[in-house]
Design an enzyme around this catalytic site. Structure first.
Site: not given
Lengths: 678, 360
Positions: A232, A450, A565, A567-568, A638, A641
């Site tokens: 997206g 994804g 983190i 999920n690495p 987050g 980005e």
């Protein structure tokens, strides 16, 4: 042996839906079988401004069920987003605007008939060209997401006048289009008075609200199914015209109607990152301490809606500067409305700021890493990213002089830039149910683009419930589930993970007295710490051909603080994806405007270039992995980005180091190298 | 897309009804049909005709059937050794998937990717004669500096055709009026006032083969393509070259430019300026200038002059045997180039990058 539950959070768990995706079993919006499915094809406006008088179609066209246009389309309720008022007016506000929807019993028939439609249009003069001296330029009150357009502390002019070292440069970023692999797509079906939308988006709950309001329905009567999304990048954050057109078509024909945007339409009706003209002035002491920054951005929006790319806002937060002024001006043009594109504001803004700082470092004779460290006294994680990233990249071996390394015909250079992105969460609600036999269902109306969102939520729930991850069944991508915030602003995992954590903890606290718990984070989120950021540092090595001017990135490295983190494996993919998109911003991506034709002329992926695999020669990311405990229960920030923030500047700075040429108008391409004089 | 009929060609003498076109790999034609640029009534599929052989010609050279796939042609051992420029040009084009579908004849007849031509809602004298050419004032960064006209400045997109132009390839054609042979350099028309016609082929004429003459100089040949990203991008400038140097003098040379003209641009003037002259960078640059003298760049494509000039020097220098003293000559760069271009080992670059692409 004692049995032990390994912590799932922090483990490199492969995406749960991976096998379904690679085997073709995963269903995307346009892939849900429907009885009597009809196909809608949009007739776009061939002019940028004017009035639509009539839409004529040859009655002999076969298999056509309806041709909807403003002359016959049902009336819709007003929406906050005027671009969703499709087929409601004769006014043409941009080239590519949907003027009609042809609905037929086959895709081929709909497309054929749409290409044969005759439009009677009274064309008017248009203006699509952004110029810094445009007479209609004005200062908006706010810029996206919703912050003041201007800020001022201290006396910038006086500080610039008295600063021993100053920089005054203008950087320009072109219009960009986020064109995810899966185009915007909707199948709409009316079941009695309820509307079912199979829709590719980043926010099922929001789509239900928005589209419901347009059709006079409460959100509960709209069922949005968004099981899988093929990317997206911000362009699917809000409902787009395809969803409204499909619902309109389904209402008129009484059949389910599918509207899938062709690639060309992805370059008009779903938004773009607006071009920016950024003038940035920097003043510093001879020791490299910043004393003043003035960052002014001029950008564009459409006639329909004011959406202002907030490129100067990032400069308010990265470095403490006693005299700081930031501002934005905007020109409303006959163009489609700009929208969110990965790191809106930060991505273009950090091109201006971090390239200007590189120019300042050269002026000062100071190492650009050291310049940033000296100006980050209260940002230890950023400093650690700078130091650790520099060490891993091998920065200390760098000769600061430009144009010193030549291998064969190639000039080599390295460059760096900082990275930052706000860490925040938005209100969401999650529900967890004990299914018996130690299994649990976790439900939240989140969208997984994804990125691994589904997998991360399962990891979080597994740890909170104290069970292995395979005992957790995740339900997302459905607006009838507990409402979730948008998969945007790098806030998805924080927002949804918080709600999932809360629900799991409540269920455990109930200690068997209940087999279900629901948790709403609204109150907690309102108390969250403000102005917190993920940070990072990007390092690039490029080579520039002395024969052709071609620029290739031989190494790209990112060092990040993203809190814990989760999920690495999926995190690494997010970082690298952002960095590669940053490479595209620096070197490849540009929507090329033809002012006379009133539109961008490269509107497919053969002509709108993004990096190919061959462009990515060596890339890596690393992170501090230190939880930020007072942000959210996971301690995460987050990371969706930040990879695109600063990486373009690192590459542009490396191009300067290789050649002595400053490219200040993106993208940096061979023609600009060949015609430049260092 | 307009509704069309489809049939399979059963023999070369089938002919072609009005409104019909031949379909081979379909990698360009089908796109154009979807976009409403090509609107044939009938597709005549020639991909099953017996035109898929690569054979030796009795008097030397080789014949490439027009249905030979780009990937097969690039991999052919004879091509790789006797005409490496052709193999390299093919591998520099498109993607692995496209090369597996695209044919030799179809590659030659692919149409320009000028952005106005590719959009049915735009004026374009090529897809709608008389509607005008917005490119001259609009987007023309990658359009022609040679051979264009007021009506059209489209460039031919093929890499393969540039190599074939350098190699004196001859196109074999079969059609309603019989068979004929056309040098590749004469296959394409310059646009003039009628840019809608790309080639001299008449309706119903089918390319059956491309002949490569025996050309000893081609054994030492190469193709270099400059582009905006590392793969899957049309050239912004390319050079195909073959060179034979003896005692420091150019004995024989072939040179063609891509992405600068409506046709693959055989640089006859540059070749003439080189034959019998010293194989030095100065001479290579002067030869490129002799060819580019007639260039008529517009606002945004003048860089192609410097690009082609630099590419020509680099490519020719890379073909001078390292035993020749001229290969080590001093750099001679014009004002547009920066710094000491291609001072490194003369043979680095093009051949290696083609192999790299192939294995990706």
């Amino acid at each position: 042996m004692t049995s032990m539950v390994t912590r799932a959070v922090g483990a490199p768990v492969a995406r749960l839906e991976g096998p379904a995706k690679v085997s073709g079993a995963a269903r995307y919006a346009a892939e849900y079988p429907q009885d009597h499915l009809a196909y809608g094809w949009i007739v776009p406006s061939p002019v940028a401004r004017g009035r639509l008088d009539a839409v004529l179609i040859d009655p002999a066209e076969e298999d056509v069920l309806a041709v909807l246009w403003y002359g016959n389309a049902p009336e819709l309720a007003k929406s906050d987003d005027p671009e969703l008022a499709v087929l409601q007016s004769d006014e043409i506000r941009y080239r590519g605007q949907p003027l009609a929807l042809v609905i037929a019993t086959s895709l081929e028939a709909a497309r054929r008939a749409a290409q044969a439609v005759q439009l009677e249009i009274a064309e008017e003069d248009h203006d699509v060209e952004l110029r810094a001296d445009h007479p209609d330029r004005y200062t908006p009150e706010t810029v996206v997401p919703d912050v003041p357009a201007e800020s001022s502390t201290g006396d910038v002019e006086a500080a610039l006048t008295s600063a021993p070292v100053t920089i005054d440069v203008t950087y320009e970023t072109p219009p960009l289009h986020n064109s995810p692999m899966e185009p915007h797509a909707t199948i709409a079906r009316w079941d009695d008075q309820d509307l079912i939308l199979y829709d590719s988006n980043q926010h099922p709950s929001g789509i239900a609200d928005t589209v419901g309001a347009i059709f006079g329905l409460p959100a509960g009567r709209v069922h949005v199914v968004t099981e899988h999304v093929g990317g997206g990048f911000g362009s699917k954050g809000t409902a787009r015209p395809n969803a409204v057109l499909a619902a309109l078509g389904a209402r008129v024909t009484g059949r389910p109607v599918e509207v899938v945007l062709p690639r060309q339409a992805m370059f008009s009706i779903v938004g773009h990152r607006a071009p920016t003209l950024q003038r940035i002035r920097v003043g510093a002491t001879e020791d490299g301490i910043l004393t003043a920054i003035d960052h002014q951005t001029c950008t564009q929006s459409s006639r329909l809606l004011e959406f202002v790319e907030s490129a100067s806002v990032v400069t308010r937060d990265v470095y403490p500067v006693p005299n700081l002024r930031t501002g934005h001006s905007v020109v409303r043009l006959d163009v489609p409305t700009p929208r969110w594109m990965r790191a809106p504001g930060e991505a273009p803004g950090m091109v201006g700021l971090e390239c200007a700082l590189d120019e300042l470092a050269v002026e000062l004779g100071l190492d650009p890493v050291e310049l940033r460290i000296r100006n980050s006294p209260a940002n230890p994680r950023y400093v650690e990213c700078l130091r650790s990233g520099a060490a891993r990249f091998g920065w200390s071996e760098r000769d600061p002089r430009p144009g010193q390394r030549l291998e064969g015909e190639w000039r080599l250079g390295t460059g760096m830039a900082g990275a930052t992105y706000p860490a925040s969460a938005m209100p969401s609600t999650a529900r967890v149910r004990a299914l018996g036999a130690g299994e649990y269902e976790v439900a939240i109306a989140a969208a997984d683009l994804g990125t691994g969102a589904r997998t991360i939520l399962a990891q979080i729930a597994a740890d909170e419930l104290g069970v292995p991850i395979d005992k957790v069944h995740i339900r997302i991508g459905d607006s009838t589930l507990p409402q979730a915030s948008v998969a945007g602003g790098s806030s998805g995992s924080a927002s949804w993970g918080w709600a999932v954590t809360g629900a799991c903890r409540e269920l455990r606290a109930a200690d068997g007295s209940s087999d279900e718990a629901t948790f709403d984070t609204t109150e907690l989120v309102q108390q969250q710490k403000e102005n917190r950021h993920a940070s990072g540092a990007h390092f690039a090595e490029v080579r520039v051909s002395t024969v052709t001017g071609e620029i290739r990135v031989s190494r790209l490295f990112g060092m990040y603080d993203g809190g814990r983190i989760l999920n690495p494996r999926t995190a690494r993919s997010q970082f690298l994806g952002g960095m590669i998109m940053g490479m595209g911003m620096a070197l490849h991506e540009e929507s090329v405007l033809d002012p006379a034709q009133g539109t961008w002329v490269n509107h497919d992926l053969a002509e709108y270039h993004i990096p190919t695999h061959a462009d990515v020669e060596w890339i890596d990311a690393a992170w501090l992995d230190q939880p930020e405990d007072d942000l959210n229960p996971m301690g995460s920030k987050g990371i969706g980005e930040i990879g695109i923030v600063g990486s373009p500047a690192a590459i542009l700075n490396a191009v300067w180091h290789a050649t002595g040429i400053r490219i200040r108008t993106l993208p940096a391409r061979l023609d600009k190298i060949l015609t430049a004089t260092p | 897309m307009k509704t069309f009929d489809y049939r399979t060609a059963t023999g070369l003498a089938d002919g072609l009804e009005p409104g019909a076109v031949f379909l081979a790999g379909g990698t360009n034609l089908v796109d154009l049909m979807k976009l409403g640029i090509a609107t044939p009534d009938v597709l005549v599929d020639v991909s099953r005709l017996p035109l898929r052989e690569i054979t030796d010609l009795p008097r030397g050279g080789m014949r490439i059937g027009s249905a030979v796939r780009n990937s097969d042609l690039a991999a052919d051992h004879r091509v790789r050794t006797a005409y490496p420029v052709l193999s390299q040009a093919l591998l520099a084009g498109a993607s692995g998937q496209l090369r597996n579908m695209a044919t030799t004849g179809g590659n030659l007849l692919q149409r320009t990717r000028c952005r106005y031509f590719m959009d049915a809602t735009m004026p374009c004298n090529k897809h709608l004669p008389g509607s005008g050419c917005p490119a001259r004032d609009g987007d023309h960064r990658n359009l022609a500096i040679l051979g264009g006209s007021e009506a059209c400045i489209a460039t031919h997109p093929s890499d393969m055709a540039v190599a074939l132009a350098a190699l004196d390839a001859v196109v074999q054609v079969d059609g309603p009026t019989g068979q004929r042979s056309i040098p590749v350099t004469d296959l394409y028309r310059l646009p003039g006032d009628t840019p809608e016609r790309d080639t001299v082929l008449e309706h119903g004429e089918l390319i059956t083969a491309v002949d490569l003459p025996e050309l000893p100089v081609a054994a030492r040949s190469t193709y270099r393509k400059a582009r905006d990203r590392a793969s899957y991008a049309f050239a912004v400038g390319s050079v195909a070259a073959a060179l034979d140097v003896e005692d420091g003098l150019v004995r024989e040379v072939r040179l063609a430019f891509g992405a600068v003209a409506p046709k693959p641009w055989r640089a006859f003037a540059a070749e003439e300026a080189l034959r019998g002259r010293p194989a030095t960078r100065e001479r290579f640059a002067a030869a490129a200038d002799a060819e580019l003298r007639h260039a008529t760049p517009l606002r945004d494509n003048a860089y192609k002059i410097a690009l082609i000039r630099n590419l020509t020097v680099s490519v020719l220098a890379s073909l001078v045997p390292s035993t020749e003293p001229a290969a080590q000559g001093p750099a001679a760069q014009g004002p547009a180039a920066q710094g000491p271009a291609a001072q490194g080992p003369a043979t680095q670059g093009p051949a290696e990058s083609a192999t790299e692409e192939e294995t990706r």
